[in-house]
Design an enzyme around this catalytic site. Structure first.
Site, short mmCIF file in Angstrom:
data_model
loop_
_atom_site.label_atom_id
_atom_site.label_comp_id
_atom_site.label_asym_id
_atom_site.label_seq_id
_atom_site.Cartn_x
_atom_site.Cartn_y
_atom_site.Cartn_z
N SER A 184 -4.01 -12.39 9.58
CA SER A 184 -3.45 -11.42 10.51
C SER A 184 -4.57 -10.57 11.12
O SER A 184 -5.67 -10.50 10.59
CB SER A 184 -2.44 -10.51 9.80
OG SER A 184 -3.08 -9.73 8.81
N LYS A 228 0.82 -1.21 0.00
CA LYS A 228 0.00 0.00 0.00
C LYS A 228 0.85 1.27 0.00
O LYS A 228 0.33 2.38 -0.12
CB LYS A 228 -0.96 -0.02 1.19
CG LYS A 228 -1.99 -1.13 1.09
CD LYS A 228 -2.84 -1.23 2.34
CE LYS A 228 -3.87 -2.36 2.21
NZ LYS A 228 -3.27 -3.69 1.99
#
Length: 606
Positions: free
Chosen positions: A446, A405
Site C-alpha cells: 500500500s 495502531k
C-alpha cells in the site's frame, strides 16, 4: 509446411504402409495361394486403404501436430486401424473371400507399429537432434505432480522458449529416482542445491499450486542457497481459461512469503447486503479503498459511488471499473473531501447509499506526528462528518476502516483512529444504522508502506534502513484486507470491532532480508542499516487490548471485540475546542484520550 502438403505427405506415407503391411502379412501363405487369390489380396489392400483414409479423417490423424504426439494420438491410431481391419474382415466375408485370421491380426499389428512409428519418429527426431540441449537454459522444476509435469511438457514441446527441463524436485519419497517424461526426480527440497550443481541448472521454477505459505518460504530459503532467483508458475485456473500460458513464470514476491491462505468469504451473506444495492466508498482512490471497490463489483451492486479527494486517483479507479463492469453497474465518481461536512451530506442525500465503507484517512505515522491538526481534521472530523451523514440519510451499514495502531496508541495517527472508533460506537447506540470498525495490520504494497520504500532503497544500491532489529509488525495483502472489510459488513450487528487472525508478527529486518534476496542480491551487496525508532513508532503492534479480547472467532479467521466506550465527554470537548489547542496540546490530548488517560486540559475546563 502447409496443411495441404502435410496432408499429401501423411496420406501418401500411410498408403505405402497399408500396402506393405498387408502384402507382408500374406507372405507366409505364398506357396499355397492361387493366381485368383492374388487378385483378392490386391482388392483387399485397396479396401483396407480406403477404410484407413476414412477412419484416419474421422479421428483427425492427418490434423495432429505429431511433434507433440503422446498417448492420446496412439489411441487414435489404434481406433482407426482396428475399425479398418474390422471393415476389411466384413468385406471379405461378404465377398466370400477366404478370411485368414492370422493375416488380419498380423496386418493390424504391423499397421499400428508402422503408422505409430512413423508419427513418433518426428517427435523423437525433434526432441533429440534438432536443438542441442547444451545450448538451452537448464530448468529445475520443484514439484513433480500434475502442475510440474504440465510445465515440463510445455517446455519440452516449445523448444523456441530456449528452456529445457533437466530435473524434478519433489518431497514425495515415492517419486525419488523415478523418471517422469524422461526427466529424473533428483530428490527432495533439501537436495535443491545438489541438483543445481549436478545438472548445471540455470533456472528454478516452483510448480506446486497447492503449496502453503510456510512451505513456499522453506523452499524459497533452499533456493536462495543456490544464488538462483526462483520463479513460480501461474495459477492453474488462469492457465485453464487461457488468461496466461503455463510458461508465463513470475518472480516470487514478498506477498507470497508473508501472506496467509486467503480468507473464504461468506458469499451468500455478502450478496444479501451488497447485490443490487447502492454502495459508497470514501477514499476510493487509495490502496485499500480501490481494492474494496474491485471486490465489491464482483457482487454486482446496482450503483457504486467512488468518493475521493484526489482527482487523478479517482479518475484511474473510475476508468478501470467502468472498462470492466460499466455495462452491469452504475459507477459514479465523486470528488469531495471528507472534511467538507456540507459536501458529505450532499453526497449522501443525492445517492442514498445502503452501505458505506469509510476508507479515507491519513495513515502515515511519522508524518502525522508532525501534523497532528491535519490528522484530527481528517481522521476524526472526517469520520464524524461521513458517519453523521450516513445516520441522517438512513444508511443500513457503515464500516470504518481502522488499524491495529488504534490499540494502546503511542502516536497521533493511531490515536485519531481510536477516537474515530469511539465516534461511530457512540453513534451506533443512537442510530438505526449499524456502525462497525475493522482493524488490520500493515498492508503489503500500500502507499506509504515499508515495501515500496525498501524496493526503492534496493534499486538505489542500498542501504536498506530498518528502525530496530527487534521491531515486529503484522502484515496482510491488500485483497485480504479488503475482503475482511467487506465480510465485516455482512457480520455487523452494530458497535463491533472486527479483527483478522493475522498469524504471527513478522520482524521488519527479516522482511528486509527477504526483499533483498528476492531482488537477486545478498545482504553483503545491499547492507541493512538500523536507523532507530521514528517519532510515534512502537516496537510491536496489538490488534485488541485486554478489555476487548473475545477468544472465539465469530467467523473463520475473524475475531470480534466489543471495545469499551469511555470518556465520551472528553471526545465531545475535543470536537468543540479543537481550534483552541496548539499542536503540542493536541498531540498530548488525543494520545491520552485514546489510551483512557485523564487529560489535564479537560480537567481544568471541567
Amino acid at each position: 509446411m502447409s496443411y495441404h502438403k502435410r496432408l499429401l505427405l501423411l496420406a501418401g506415407l500411410d498408403s505405402l504402409i497399408v500396402f506393405a503391411a498387408i502384402y507382408i502379412s500374406y507372405i507366409p501363405l505364398h506357396p499355397s495361394l492361387e493366381i485368383l487369390v492374388y487378385e483378392n489380396v490386391l482388392i483387399s489392400a485397396l479396401v483396407l486403404l480406403f477404410c484407413h483414409h476414412v477412419f484416419a479423417s474421422v479421428f483427425l490423424l492427418y490434423n495432429k501436430a505429431w511433434e507433440y504426439a503422446s498417448v492420446g494420438e496412439l489411441i487414435g491410431i489404434t481406433k482407426s486401424v482396428t475399425l479398418s481391419i474390422l471393415m476389411l474382415t466384413l468385406f471379405q466375408y461378404i465377398m466370400d473371400y477366404h478370411v485368414y485370421g492370422r493375416v488380419l491380426f498380423s496386418t493390424w499389428t504391423l499397421l499400428i507399429l508402422m503408422i505409430g512409428g512413423s508419427r513418433f519418429w518426428w517427435r523423437i527426431t525433434r526432441d533429440r537432434f534438432l536443438k542441442p540441449d547444451k545450448n538451452m537454459t537448464q530448468v529445475l522444476i520443484v514439484g513433480a505432480g500434475q502442475a510440474g509435469t504440465l510445465v515440463a511438457r510445455q517446455l519440452k514441446n516449445n523448444r523456441e522458449l530456449g528452456l529445457m527441463p533437466a530435473a524434478f524436485i519433489d518431497d514425495d519419497p515415492k517419486k525419488y529416482k523415478l523418471h517422469i517424461l524422461g526427466i529424473p526426480v533428483a530428490g527432495t527440497s533439501k537436495d535443491i542445491s545438489a541438483a543445481v550443481e549436478k545438472y548445471n541448472i540455470d533456472k528454478i521454477v516452483i510448480a506446486i499450486p497447492s503449496l502453503k505459505k510456510e512451505e513456499l518460504t522453506r523452499i524459497f530459503e533452499e533456493c536462495t542457497k543456490t544464488k538462483i532467483k526462483p520463479q513460480i508458475m501461474p495459477k492453474i485456473e488462469d492457465v485453464m481459461i487461457g488468461k496466461v500460458a503455463v510458461n508465463n513464470f513470475r518472480d516470487v514476491e514478498v506477498e507470497d512469503l508473508l501472506g496467509r491462505d486467503p480468507i473464504k468469504l461468506d458469499i451468500e451473506g455478502i450478496s444479501e447486503y451488497v447485490s443490487g444495492k447502492t454502495v459508497l466508498v470514501t477514499g476510493a482512490g487509495g490502496s485499500i479503498g480501490s481494492e474494496i471497490c474491485r471486490q465489491i463489483c464482483k457482487f454486482e451492486p446496482e450503483k457504486l459511488v467512488l468518493v475521493g479527494h484526489g482527482e487523478n486517483s479517482i479518475y484511474l479507479i473510475d476508468m478501470e471499473l467502468n472498462n470492466q463492469y460499466g455495462q452491469q453497474i452504475e459507477i459514479v465518481p465523486v470528488i469531495g473531501d471528507v472534511q467538507d461536512r456540507e459536501r458529505m451530506f450532499e453526497v449522501m442525500e443525492v445517492h442514498a447509499p445502503n452501505v458505506v465503507y469509510h476508507a479515507a484517512a491519513h495513515k502515515h505515522v511519522p508524518l502525522m506526528e508532525y501534523n497532528p491538526r491535519e490528522a484530527v481534521k481528517n481522521n476524526v472530523f472526517g469520520t464524524k462528518n461521513v458517519a453523521e451523514a450516513a445516520d441522517t440519510f438512513g444508511v443500513g451499514t457503515f464500516v470504518l476502516v481502522s488499524t491495529d495502531k488504534a490499540v494502546n496508541p503511542t502516536n497521533v495517527m493511531g490515536s485519531t483512529k481510536r477516537i474515530a472508533e469511539m465516534i461511530i460506537q457512540k453513534l451506533d447506540q443512537e442510530s438505526k444504522t449499524k456502525f462497525v470498525a475493522v482493524r488490520f495490520g500493515n498492508v503489503l504494497g500500500s502507499r506509504g508502506s515499508v515495501i515500496p520504500l525498501f524496493k526503492k532503497q534496493i534499486q538505489a544500491g542500498g542501504p536498506v534502513t530498518v528502525t530496530h532489529p527487534d521491531m515486529t509488525r503484522y502484515f496482510m495483502t491488500i485483497p485480504e484486507a479488503s475482503r475482511l472489510v467487506i465480510q465485516a459488513g455482512s457480520l455487523a450487528r452494530g458497535g463491533e470491532i472486527f479483527v483478522l487472525d493475522m498469524g504471527e508478527p513478522v520482524k521488519i529486518v527479516d522482511l528486509a532480508k527477504n526483499l533483498i534476496t528476492l531482488s537477486g542480491y545478498s545482504t553483503d551487496e545491499i547492507p541493512i542499516l538500523f536507523s532507530g525508532l521514528r517519532p510515534g513508532e512502537k516496537m510491536f503492534e496489538e490488534l485488541l487490548n485486554e478489555k476487548e479480547i473475545h477468544p472465539e472467532p465469530i467467523y473463520p479467521k475473524i475475531f470480534i471485540g466489543k471495545a469499551v466506550l469511555e470518556q465520551e465527554e472528553e471526545v465531545e470537548y475535543l470536537l468543540r475546542q479543537f481550534e483552541s489547542f496548539n499542536a503540542s496540546q493536541l498531540k498530548e490530548y488525543v494520545i491520552n484520550l485514546a489510551n483512557r488517560k485523564k487529560n489535564r486540559v479537560f480537567l481544568v475546563a471541567k
